[in-house]
Design a protein around this motif. Structure first.
Motif, PDB file in Angstrom:
ATOM      1  N   GLY A   1      44.045  31.525  21.039  1.00 34.59           N
ATOM      2  CA  GLY A   1      45.280  31.113  20.384  1.00 34.59           C
ATOM      3  C   GLY A   1      46.458  30.923  21.321  1.00 34.59           C
ATOM      4  N   GLY A   2      46.271  31.134  22.612  1.00 38.22           N
ATOM      5  CA  GLY A   2      47.352  30.937  23.572  1.00 38.22           C
ATOM      6  C   GLY A   2      47.413  29.491  24.050  1.00 38.22           C
ATOM      7  N   GLN A   3      48.423  29.190  24.840  1.00 43.24           N
ATOM      8  CA  GLN A   3      48.613  27.846  25.382  1.00 43.24           C
ATOM      9  C   GLN A   3      47.787  27.620  26.639  1.00 43.24           C
ATOM     10  OE1 GLN A   3      50.525  25.372  23.891  1.00 43.24           O
ATOM     11  NE2 GLN A   3      50.425  26.881  22.274  1.00 43.24           N
ATOM     12  N   GLY A   4      47.457  28.674  27.345  1.00 43.20           N
ATOM     13  CA  GLY A   4      46.750  28.567  28.613  1.00 43.20           C
ATOM     14  C   GLY A   4      47.357  29.546  29.593  1.00 43.20           C
ATOM     15  N   PHE A   5      47.456  29.156  30.854  1.00 50.44           N
ATOM     16  CA  PHE A   5      47.964  30.073  31.866  1.00 50.44           C
ATOM     17  C   PHE A   5      49.431  30.420  31.678  1.00 50.44           C
ATOM     18  CE2 PHE A   5      44.743  31.327  34.679  1.00 50.44           C
ATOM     19  CZ  PHE A   5      43.738  30.405  34.497  1.00 50.44           C
ATOM     20  N   GLU A   6      50.158  29.616  30.927  1.00 49.45           N
ATOM     21  CA  GLU A   6      51.552  29.940  30.630  1.00 49.45           C
ATOM     22  C   GLU A   6      51.672  31.286  29.928  1.00 49.45           C
ATOM     23  OE1 GLU A   6      49.975  27.150  29.812  1.00 49.45           O
ATOM     24  OE2 GLU A   6      51.137  25.446  30.481  1.00 49.45           O
ATOM     25  N   ASP A   7      50.609  31.726  29.256  1.00 51.72           N
ATOM     26  CA  ASP A   7      50.630  32.970  28.493  1.00 51.72           C
ATOM     27  C   ASP A   7      50.078  34.168  29.256  1.00 51.72           C
ATOM     28  OD1 ASP A   7      51.790  31.814  26.234  1.00 51.72           O
ATOM     29  OD2 ASP A   7      49.856  31.131  25.499  1.00 51.72           O
ATOM     30  N   ILE A   8      49.669  33.980  30.498  1.00 59.00           N
ATOM     31  CA  ILE A   8      49.147  35.105  31.278  1.00 59.00           C
ATOM     32  C   ILE A   8      50.303  35.806  31.971  1.00 59.00           C
ATOM     33  CG2 ILE A   8      47.730  35.755  33.268  1.00 59.00           C
ATOM     34  CD1 ILE A   8      45.755  33.622  32.430  1.00 59.00           C
ATOM     35  N   VAL A   9      50.368  37.132  31.806  1.00 57.57           N
ATOM     36  CA  VAL A   9      51.442  37.939  32.364  1.00 57.57           C
ATOM     37  C   VAL A   9      51.014  38.575  33.684  1.00 57.57           C
ATOM     38  CG1 VAL A   9      52.884  39.968  31.948  1.00 57.57           C
ATOM     39  CG2 VAL A   9      52.353  38.410  30.072  1.00 57.57           C
ATOM     40  N   GLU A  10      49.759  38.987  33.756  1.00 51.88           N
ATOM     41  CA  GLU A  10      49.256  39.676  34.936  1.00 51.88           C
ATOM     42  C   GLU A  10      47.833  39.221  35.220  1.00 51.88           C
ATOM     43  OE1 GLU A  10      48.333  44.239  36.421  1.00 51.88           O
ATOM     44  OE2 GLU A  10      49.034  43.889  34.398  1.00 51.88           O
ATOM     45  N   CYS A  11      47.508  39.047  36.495  1.00 54.92           N
ATOM     46  CA  CYS A  11      46.169  38.626  36.878  1.00 54.92           C
ATOM     47  C   CYS A  11      45.758  39.359  38.149  1.00 54.92           C
ATOM     48  CB  CYS A  11      46.143  37.122  37.117  1.00 54.92           C
ATOM     49  SG  CYS A  11      44.524  36.495  37.645  1.00 54.92           S
ATOM     50  N   THR A  12      44.572  39.932  38.130  1.00 57.76           N
ATOM     51  CA  THR A  12      43.978  40.490  39.335  1.00 57.76           C
ATOM     52  C   THR A  12      42.818  39.588  39.711  1.00 57.76           C
ATOM     53  OG1 THR A  12      44.580  42.736  38.711  1.00 57.76           O
ATOM     54  CG2 THR A  12      42.890  42.499  40.404  1.00 57.76           C
ATOM     55  N   ALA A  13      42.854  39.070  40.930  1.00 57.45           N
ATOM     56  CA  ALA A  13      41.807  38.171  41.418  1.00 57.45           C
ATOM     57  C   ALA A  13      40.988  38.909  42.466  1.00 57.45           C
ATOM     58  CB  ALA A  13      42.431  36.919  42.007  1.00 57.45           C
ATOM     59  N   PHE A  14      39.702  39.042  42.199  1.00 58.32           N
ATOM     60  CA  PHE A  14      38.757  39.616  43.158  1.00 58.32           C
ATOM     61  C   PHE A  14      38.062  38.438  43.836  1.00 58.32           C
ATOM     62  CE2 PHE A  14      39.361  42.629  39.755  1.00 58.32           C
ATOM     63  CZ  PHE A  14      39.580  43.815  40.430  1.00 58.32           C
ATOM     64  N   LEU A  15      38.300  38.267  45.115  1.00 64.58           N
ATOM     65  CA  LEU A  15      37.803  37.098  45.829  1.00 64.58           C
ATOM     66  C   LEU A  15      36.828  37.510  46.921  1.00 64.58           C
ATOM     67  CD1 LEU A  15      41.213  35.243  46.297  1.00 64.58           C
ATOM     68  CD2 LEU A  15      39.566  34.973  44.429  1.00 64.58           C
ATOM     69  N   LYS A  16      35.768  36.730  47.059  1.00 61.31           N
ATOM     70  CA  LYS A  16      34.790  36.990  48.125  1.00 61.31           C
ATOM     71  C   LYS A  16      35.393  36.668  49.486  1.00 61.31           C
ATOM     72  CE  LYS A  16      30.338  36.662  47.535  1.00 61.31           C
ATOM     73  NZ  LYS A  16      28.998  36.139  47.262  1.00 61.31           N
ATOM     74  N   ASP A  17      36.187  35.597  49.566  1.00 58.75           N
ATOM     75  CA  ASP A  17      36.797  35.171  50.827  1.00 58.75           C
ATOM     76  C   ASP A  17      38.301  35.009  50.624  1.00 58.75           C
ATOM     77  OD1 ASP A  17      37.626  33.957  53.174  1.00 58.75           O
ATOM     78  OD2 ASP A  17      36.071  32.422  53.153  1.00 58.75           O
ATOM     79  N   VAL A  18      39.047  36.094  50.832  1.00 59.17           N
ATOM     80  CA  VAL A  18      40.489  36.077  50.594  1.00 59.17           C
ATOM     81  C   VAL A  18      41.185  35.044  51.479  1.00 59.17           C
ATOM     82  CG1 VAL A  18      42.616  37.427  50.815  1.00 59.17           C
ATOM     83  CG2 VAL A  18      40.625  38.416  49.707  1.00 59.17           C
ATOM     84  N   ALA A  19      40.787  34.947  52.743  1.00 59.86           N
ATOM     85  CA  ALA A  19      41.451  34.022  53.666  1.00 59.86           C
ATOM     86  C   ALA A  19      41.387  32.580  53.160  1.00 59.86           C
ATOM     87  CB  ALA A  19      40.826  34.122  55.053  1.00 59.86           C
ATOM     88  N   ALA A  20      40.276  32.179  52.591  1.00 57.36           N
ATOM     89  CA  ALA A  20      40.120  30.809  52.100  1.00 57.36           C
ATOM     90  C   ALA A  20      40.650  30.627  50.683  1.00 57.36           C
ATOM     91  CB  ALA A  20      38.646  30.401  52.138  1.00 57.36           C
ATOM     92  N   ASP A  21      40.408  31.598  49.810  1.00 59.08           N
ATOM     93  CA  ASP A  21      40.690  31.397  48.392  1.00 59.08           C
ATOM     94  C   ASP A  21      42.077  31.836  47.932  1.00 59.08           C
ATOM     95  OD1 ASP A  21      38.284  30.147  47.870  1.00 59.08           O
ATOM     96  OD2 ASP A  21      37.246  32.032  47.502  1.00 59.08           O
ATOM     97  N   ALA A  22      42.710  32.799  48.592  1.00 54.31           N
ATOM     98  CA  ALA A  22      44.039  33.239  48.154  1.00 54.31           C
ATOM     99  C   ALA A  22      45.062  32.104  48.236  1.00 54.31           C
ATOM    100  CB  ALA A  22      44.500  34.461  48.940  1.00 54.31           C
ATOM    101  N   PRO A  23      45.118  31.343  49.328  1.00 55.21           N
ATOM    102  CA  PRO A  23      46.068  30.219  49.356  1.00 55.21           C
ATOM    103  C   PRO A  23      45.769  29.170  48.281  1.00 55.21           C
ATOM    104  CG  PRO A  23      45.336  30.736  51.582  1.00 55.21           C
ATOM    105  CD  PRO A  23      44.463  31.523  50.630  1.00 55.21           C
ATOM    106  N   ARG A  24      44.485  28.910  48.025  1.00 54.16           N
ATOM    107  CA  ARG A  24      44.130  27.945  46.972  1.00 54.16           C
ATOM    108  C   ARG A  24      44.540  28.462  45.600  1.00 54.16           C
ATOM    109  NH1 ARG A  24      38.158  26.460  48.675  1.00 54.16           N
ATOM    110  NH2 ARG A  24      37.853  27.917  46.983  1.00 54.16           N
TER     111      ARG A  24
END
Length: 108
Positions: free
Chosen positions: A45-68
């Protein structure tokens, strides 16, 4: 659970409680994990990412994926109606993590 085209390329699950959606998503690529997260928020029922307040991203390759990840947030995530300035976007925590084989990102 939001099934996506591509046979298991990404998966998102969530639980709604007291007006909040708690979700998790994994994907072979950062983009597929983000897309499955966005689709789950919309299905709830949300609009999409506009409705996300907090996000934790677990990334395999932080150096490559964090900037993206930051770039996708700033540009408006996969066709979202608008991008986020750094001060407007969700609180974002990024963690380097070992993930199951074939997965590069997990979001919560």
């Amino acid at each position: 659970d939001v099934p996506l085209p591509g046979g298991g390329a990404a998966r998102a699950e969530g639980v709604a409680a007291r007006g909040l959606l708690h979700f998790g998503a994994t994907g072979r690529t950062l983009r597929s994990a983000l897309r499955s997260s966005r689709d789950l928020v919309r299905k709830a029922g949300g609009q999409g990412f506009e409705d996300i307040v907090e996000c934790t991203a677990f990334l395999k390759d932080v150096a490559a994926d964090a900037p993206r990840l930051r770039d996708l947030l700033a540009r408006g995530l996969l066709g979202s109606s608008r991008g986020f300035a750094a001060a407007e976007g969700p609180a974002l925590s990024i963690v380097q993590a070992g993930l199951e084989p074939g997965k590069t990102a997990a979001l919560r």
